[in-house]
Design a protein around this motif. Structure first.
Motif, short mmCIF file in Angstrom:
data_model
loop_
_atom_site.label_atom_id
_atom_site.label_comp_id
_atom_site.label_asym_id
_atom_site.label_seq_id
_atom_site.Cartn_x
_atom_site.Cartn_y
_atom_site.Cartn_z
N PHE A 26 0.72 -1.06 0.00
CA PHE A 26 -0.06 -0.07 -0.22
C PHE A 26 1.14 0.98 0.14
N ARG A 27 0.42 1.87 -1.44
CA ARG A 27 1.05 4.21 -0.82
C ARG A 27 0.22 4.79 -0.89
N ASP A 28 0.39 6.03 -0.28
CA ASP A 28 -0.15 7.12 -0.73
C ASP A 28 -0.59 7.31 -2.18
N ALA A 29 -1.89 7.17 -2.12
CA ALA A 29 -2.49 8.47 -3.43
C ALA A 29 -2.22 9.54 -3.69
N SER A 30 -1.37 9.81 -5.07
CA SER A 30 -0.96 11.18 -5.28
C SER A 30 -1.60 11.63 -6.76
N VAL A 31 -1.99 12.95 -7.23
CA VAL A 31 -2.14 13.41 -7.85
C VAL A 31 -1.02 14.42 -8.33
N GLY A 33 2.04 14.68 -7.50
CA GLY A 33 2.36 15.62 -6.52
C GLY A 33 1.68 15.94 -5.00
N VAL A 34 -0.05 15.95 -5.39
CA VAL A 34 -0.71 16.10 -4.51
C VAL A 34 -1.45 15.27 -4.03
N HIS A 35 -1.42 14.60 -2.25
CA HIS A 35 -1.68 13.62 -1.71
C HIS A 35 -3.41 14.09 -1.87
N VAL A 36 -3.93 12.52 -2.08
CA VAL A 36 -5.00 13.02 -2.78
C VAL A 36 -5.86 11.97 -1.55
N HIS A 37 -7.12 12.56 -0.25
CA HIS A 37 -6.92 11.84 1.51
C HIS A 37 -8.85 10.65 0.34
N HIS A 38 -8.23 9.84 1.15
CA HIS A 38 -9.44 8.92 0.64
C HIS A 38 -10.85 9.50 1.24
N GLU A 39 -11.20 10.03 1.99
CA GLU A 39 -12.26 10.72 2.04
C GLU A 39 -12.95 11.63 0.10
N VAL A 40 -12.13 12.43 0.00
CA VAL A 40 -12.41 12.38 -1.65
C VAL A 40 -12.79 11.16 -2.62
N TYR A 41 -11.97 10.53 -2.12
CA TYR A 41 -13.15 8.42 -3.20
C TYR A 41 -14.91 9.19 -2.19
N GLU A 228 6.84 14.56 -3.48
CA GLU A 228 6.07 13.88 -2.29
C GLU A 228 5.09 14.37 -1.61
N PRO A 229 4.01 14.08 -0.68
CA PRO A 229 3.45 14.67 -0.04
C PRO A 229 4.26 15.01 1.70
N ASP A 230 3.73 16.26 2.05
CA ASP A 230 4.34 16.38 3.28
C ASP A 230 4.13 15.00 4.54
N PRO A 231 5.06 14.14 4.83
CA PRO A 231 5.20 13.01 5.95
C PRO A 231 4.19 13.23 6.97
N GLU A 232 3.98 14.58 7.55
CA GLU A 232 2.42 15.08 8.39
C GLU A 232 1.69 14.39 7.49
#
Length: 235
Positions: A26-31, A33-41, A228-232
């Protein structure tokens, strides 16, 4: 809908823990370079399934499919409740625990509806006037319980009147809006509230939230790069 809600929430927490721990594929989803949070889906699932239900009112298997999609979308969206409440990524912080609170409370409501609890049911009452009066008193009691910091009991009390009344009569938590306005500093009620709910006190609900909100141990935030998105913001 309730089953899809619960399953999606559990799967989401499993995946986010795996991402945070660096385990699995599993990896973070990004478009871009913008991190896409799962609340978007989740938001798109809610909008799509809700619109389809209102527009077409399908029955049978299609209606069940929309219920599943709506439940999954609600779980994805509420799992990041803290993010849209604070307008910042607090998923793994102390404030992020409110997301789990929101999901569990929504699950309680879903289960109560599933077993037939309906505060607006007038068929079994003496009339609409009695229902309206009972509902008004019950909602007031539930609101008082929530203002006293007893949110779960207040929500359950909307469907089970006796629970709302008992919760409304009990002592308010010292950090609740009710205590801040009605328990003056140095008063007997304020002292009783602090004694009843000392700092750091934990209850069964806190232990339940810990099962899903605890930060994985033995992890180290990744070093952010320009792409990459910020680690925070890593979930």
């Amino acid at each position: 809908m309730v089953l899809a809600f619960l399953t999606t929430f559990l799967a989401t927490r499993f995946v986010t823990h795996a991402i945070r721990s660096g385990r699995g594929p599993f990896r973070d989803a990004s478009v871009g370079g913008v991190h896409v949070h799962h609340e978007v889906y989740g938001i798109f699932l809610l909008l799509g399934s809700g619109t389809a239900e209102f527009a077409y009112r399908p029955g049978g298997g299609w209606g069940s499919l929309l219920a599943v999609l709506f439940g999954a979308g609600a779980a994805l969206t509420l799992d990041e409740f803290a993010l849209w409440l604070h307008l910042e990524d607090v998923y793994w912080s102390r404030e992020g625990r409110s997301s789990v609170d929101a999901v569990l409370i929504a699950l309680v409501i879903g289960v109560l509806l599933l077993i037939g609890a309906n505060p607006f049911d007038a068929d079994r009452s003496a009339g609409e006037g009695v229902v309206a009066l009972t509902l008004l008193v019950n909602l007031c009691a539930a609101l008082v319980a929530i203002l006293k910091g007893r949110v779960v009991l207040g929500v359950v009390g909307v469907f089970v009147p006796l629970v709302a009344v008992l919760a409304a009569l009990r002592l308010a938590r010292p950090t609740s809006p009710w205590a801040r306005r009605r328990y003056p500093a140095g008063s007997r009620r304020a002292a009783r509230s602090r004694q009843r709910f000392p700092p750091g006190r934990r209850n069964r609900w806190d232990a339940l939230v810990d099962l899903f909100a605890s930060v994985p141990h033995g992890t180290r935030p990744r070093t952010a790069t320009p792409t990459e998105p910020d680690p925070e913001h890593t979930r």
